[in-house]
Design a protein around this motif. Structure first.
Motif, PDB file in Angstrom:
ATOM      1  N   THR A 161       0.842  -1.196   0.000  1.00  0.00           N
ATOM      2  CA  THR A 161       0.000   0.000   0.000  1.00  0.00           C
ATOM      3  C   THR A 161       0.876   1.245   0.000  1.00  0.00           C
ATOM      4  O   THR A 161       2.104   1.154   0.025  1.00  0.00           O
ATOM      5  CB  THR A 161      -0.914   0.023   1.237  1.00  0.00           C
TER       6      THR A 161
ATOM      7  N   THR B  50       4.761  -7.060   7.274  1.00  0.00           N
ATOM      8  CA  THR B  50       4.625  -5.693   6.776  1.00  0.00           C
ATOM      9  C   THR B  50       5.453  -4.735   7.620  1.00  0.00           C
ATOM     10  O   THR B  50       5.717  -4.989   8.801  1.00  0.00           O
ATOM     11  CB  THR B  50       3.151  -5.234   6.807  1.00  0.00           C
TER      12      THR B  50
ATOM     13  N   SER C 247       5.875  -0.291   8.009  1.00  0.00           N
ATOM     14  CA  SER C 247       5.427   1.013   7.519  1.00  0.00           C
ATOM     15  C   SER C 247       6.569   1.676   6.753  1.00  0.00           C
ATOM     16  O   SER C 247       7.737   1.561   7.131  1.00  0.00           O
ATOM     17  CB  SER C 247       4.986   1.906   8.691  1.00  0.00           C
ATOM     18  N   LYS C 248       6.229   2.340   5.666  1.00  0.00           N
ATOM     19  CA  LYS C 248       7.254   3.026   4.882  1.00  0.00           C
ATOM     20  C   LYS C 248       7.917   4.129   5.710  1.00  0.00           C
ATOM     21  O   LYS C 248       9.085   4.449   5.509  1.00  0.00           O
ATOM     22  CB  LYS C 248       6.634   3.604   3.604  1.00  0.00           C
ATOM     23  N   GLU C 249       7.165   4.667   6.658  1.00  0.00           N
ATOM     24  CA  GLU C 249       7.711   5.712   7.526  1.00  0.00           C
ATOM     25  C   GLU C 249       8.865   5.158   8.369  1.00  0.00           C
ATOM     26  O   GLU C 249       9.915   5.793   8.486  1.00  0.00           O
ATOM     27  CB  GLU C 249       6.611   6.253   8.441  1.00  0.00           C
ATOM     28  N   ASP C 250       8.677   3.963   8.935  1.00  0.00           N
ATOM     29  CA  ASP C 250       9.730   3.338   9.737  1.00  0.00           C
ATOM     30  C   ASP C 250      10.932   2.968   8.868  1.00  0.00           C
ATOM     31  O   ASP C 250      12.086   3.149   9.266  1.00  0.00           O
ATOM     32  CB  ASP C 250       9.199   2.087  10.428  1.00  0.00           C
TER      33      ASP C 250
ATOM     34  N   LYS D 114       1.238   3.221   2.399  1.00  0.00           N
ATOM     35  CA  LYS D 114       1.838   3.412   3.725  1.00  0.00           C
ATOM     36  C   LYS D 114       2.678   2.226   4.193  1.00  0.00           C
ATOM     37  O   LYS D 114       3.430   2.355   5.161  1.00  0.00           O
ATOM     38  CB  LYS D 114       0.740   3.693   4.758  1.00  0.00           C
ATOM     39  N   GLU D 115       2.539   1.080   3.522  1.00  0.00           N
ATOM     40  CA  GLU D 115       3.243  -0.115   3.990  1.00  0.00           C
ATOM     41  C   GLU D 115       3.922  -0.883   2.859  1.00  0.00           C
ATOM     42  O   GLU D 115       3.425  -0.926   1.737  1.00  0.00           O
ATOM     43  CB  GLU D 115       2.269  -1.076   4.683  1.00  0.00           C
TER      44      GLU D 115
ATOM     45  N   LYS E 235       2.583 -10.960  10.478  1.00  0.00           N
ATOM     46  CA  LYS E 235       1.223 -10.420  10.577  1.00  0.00           C
ATOM     47  C   LYS E 235       0.180 -11.519  10.401  1.00  0.00           C
ATOM     48  O   LYS E 235      -0.794 -11.590  11.147  1.00  0.00           O
ATOM     49  CB  LYS E 235       1.026  -9.335   9.512  1.00  0.00           C
TER      50      LYS E 235
END
Length: 218
Positions: free
Chosen positions: A60, A164, A166-169, A62-63, A141
């Protein structure tokens, strides 16, 4: 299950007799028998329906997602652990390969010599950094477990896991790595007496400090 076991034993015996009669090379016989066993369908799966994420990884905005696959193990616990290890390795390899490719591209663009910046080494260093950081405790997950029976009618397991992050991490970990490398090359530039090499060290510092990071962000 007992009925299936008897049928399975008969099938395996049939395979063995066939291969012994037709194959003069024992190694080929063993390979053929293993291939026949590997082609068997699982006798049980958990959950019953094979999840879509095994064949189509659900990435996604975000992930990022990775499907880990285990080798065959005598227990489902061992298979689960191996599947998660495989998933973490995929995450590490994904970013490591990306950094290697981008480093190689930017090195060619700016004329950086390989003794100043080795793209392959940069990718490997990132793999090690992520393996000890963000990927180390990345949990599973969802799981999908397959149970098979071997030639001795004993169960063994293969596990798939959806992992999964997060792209932020992931981006945060990348920025930390790139900043560390930029600082490293800044020190090399300050210590270098050769003017041309100093310029190259400074350019690599700028690559890790800005160009590389910006090129990795979607």
């Amino acid at each position: 299950m007992k009925k299936f076991g008897k049928i399975f034993a008969v099938l395996v015996s049939g395979f063995a007799m066939f291969f012994v009669g037709c194959a003069s090379n024992e190694t080929d016989d063993v390979k053929a028998r293993k291939a026949a066993l590997a082609a068997l369908e699982p006798v049980k799966t958990i959950p019953a329906k094979r999840p879509d994420w095994i064949d189509v990884v659900p990435i996604t905005k975000k992930e990022l997602a990775f499907t880990g696959i285990s080798n065959n193990f005598a227990t489902d616990v061992e298979a689960r652990n191996d599947a998660m290890k495989n998933g973490r390795n995929q995450l590490v390899s994904y970013y490591g390969t990306m950094v290697s490719d981008k480093s190689r591209e930017l090195s060619a663009t700016y004329g950086i010599s390989s003794d100043i910046l080795d793209p392959q080494k940069a990718g490997q260093e990132l793999r090690e950094y992520l393996a000890e950081g963000v990927a180390k405790n990345l949990p599973g997950k969802e799981f999908y477990t397959e149970m098979y029976l071997n030639e001795n009618n004993k169960p063994y397991y293969r596990v798939y896991v959806l992992m999964t992050i997060s792209k932020e991490d992931a981006d945060r970990a990348m920025k930390e790595f790139n900043q560390n490398k930029a600082n490293e090359y800044q020190k090399k530039a300050e210590a270098e007496k050769d003017a041309e090499k100093r310029k190259q060290f400074e350019k690599v510092r700028d690559i890790f400090g800005g160009d590389l990071q910006s090129s990795l962000v979607d």
